[in-house]
Design a protein around this motif. Structure first.
Motif, PDB file in Angstrom:
ATOM      1  N   UNK A  31       0.865  -1.167   0.000  1.00 26.46           N
ATOM      2  CA  UNK A  31       0.000   0.000   0.000  1.00 26.46           C
ATOM      3  C   UNK A  31       0.903   1.219   0.000  1.00 26.46           C
ATOM      4  N   UNK A  32       0.791   2.081  -1.025  1.00 31.40           N
ATOM      5  CA  UNK A  32       1.671   3.247  -1.070  1.00 31.40           C
ATOM      6  C   UNK A  32       1.382   4.183   0.086  1.00 31.40           C
ATOM      7  N   UNK A  33       2.362   4.985   0.470  1.00 34.32           N
ATOM      8  CA  UNK A  33       2.140   5.899   1.586  1.00 34.32           C
ATOM      9  C   UNK A  33       1.033   6.896   1.261  1.00 34.32           C
ATOM     10  N   UNK A  34       0.323   7.302   2.280  1.00 34.33           N
ATOM     11  CA  UNK A  34      -0.770   8.247   2.072  1.00 34.33           C
ATOM     12  C   UNK A  34      -0.194   9.646   1.921  1.00 34.33           C
ATOM     13  N   UNK A  35      -0.974  10.518   1.317  1.00 35.29           N
ATOM     14  CA  UNK A  35      -0.518  11.882   1.134  1.00 35.29           C
ATOM     15  C   UNK A  35      -0.473  12.641   2.458  1.00 35.29           C
ATOM     16  N   UNK A  37       1.210  11.812   4.945  1.00 29.27           N
ATOM     17  CA  UNK A  37       2.572  11.729   5.452  1.00 29.27           C
ATOM     18  C   UNK A  37       3.467  12.793   4.826  1.00 29.27           C
ATOM     19  N   UNK A  38       3.121  13.253   3.647  1.00 28.05           N
ATOM     20  CA  UNK A  38       3.885  14.272   2.949  1.00 28.05           C
ATOM     21  C   UNK A  38       3.695  15.578   3.704  1.00 28.05           C
ATOM     22  N   UNK A  39       4.782  16.209   4.162  1.00 27.95           N
ATOM     23  CA  UNK A  39       4.639  17.390   5.013  1.00 27.95           C
ATOM     24  C   UNK A  39       5.819  18.329   4.846  1.00 27.95           C
ATOM     25  N   UNK A 134       1.006  19.642   1.071  1.00 34.21           N
ATOM     26  CA  UNK A 134       1.598  19.708   2.413  1.00 34.21           C
ATOM     27  C   UNK A 134       1.622  21.164   2.865  1.00 34.21           C
ATOM     28  N   UNK A 135       1.322  21.379   4.136  1.00 35.50           N
ATOM     29  CA  UNK A 135       1.365  22.717   4.719  1.00 35.50           C
ATOM     30  C   UNK A 135       2.421  22.777   5.809  1.00 35.50           C
ATOM     31  N   UNK A 136       3.043  23.925   5.957  1.00 38.16           N
ATOM     32  CA  UNK A 136       3.993  24.155   7.037  1.00 38.16           C
ATOM     33  C   UNK A 136       4.033  25.640   7.346  1.00 38.16           C
ATOM     34  N   UNK A 137       4.573  25.985   8.495  1.00 37.95           N
ATOM     35  CA  UNK A 137       4.640  27.396   8.874  1.00 37.95           C
ATOM     36  C   UNK A 137       6.082  27.822   9.098  1.00 37.95           C
TER      37      UNK A 137
END
Length: 149
Positions: A31-35, A37-39, A134-137
């Motif tokens: 099962x490919x990694x879920x989106x 996890x992308x961050x 992916x979101x980050x601050x």
């Protein structure tokens, strides 16, 4: 006395064995990694420093990454796009000349200012025209205030 978990309909139990025998590959399929996890690694930096907004848990087979300021994908928020295979970088209207995408997809901002503080959005282009977000601050703090009594 029969075990309470035992089924009263014993005739249906062999179907489970049949299903496992017919479809064993469904139990071992990767099962490919879920989106999710992308961050982007959220970062705190002092004013005037260079900062890297790093991609965490990059997805396999990423073709390129778009960077935006804010939560919304629109052209006026577009900082830049990097194609990861040839390493080509295209800038957008939100690029101040201090932002550059690195070969791993991360974004470097030189000489950060308080106006750089906020939310950043990375959108990864995957095969078959799929996308992951992916979101980050980035938080920027100024020089310490010194008061004399």
């Amino acid at each position: 006395m029969e075990f309470p978990a035992a089924s009263a309909h014993r005739g249906l139990v062999p179907w489970l064995g049949l299903l496992l025998a017919v479809f064993p590959s469904s139990l071992t399929t990767r099962i490919p990694p879920t989106t999710e996890q992308f961050a982007i690694v959220s970062t705190i930096s002092a004013e005037g420093q260079d900062v890297i907004l790093r991609i965490r848990n990059s997805l396999p087979d990423v073709l390129g990454i778009w960077w935006y300021r804010g939560r919304v994908v629109k052209y006026s928020n577009f900082i830049g796009y990097i194609a990861l295979d040839p390493g080509d970088y295209v800038t957008g209207p939100r690029n101040t000349g201090r932002e550059t995408a690195l070969d791993d997809g991360s974004l470097i901002i030189t000489n950060v200012t308080p106006s750089d503080e906020g939310i950043y959005l990375a959108v990864a282009l995957l095969p078959n025209n799929q996308r992951a977000r992916a979101l980050g601050t980035l938080n920027v703090y100024g020089p310490p205030c010194v008061s004399y009594s």
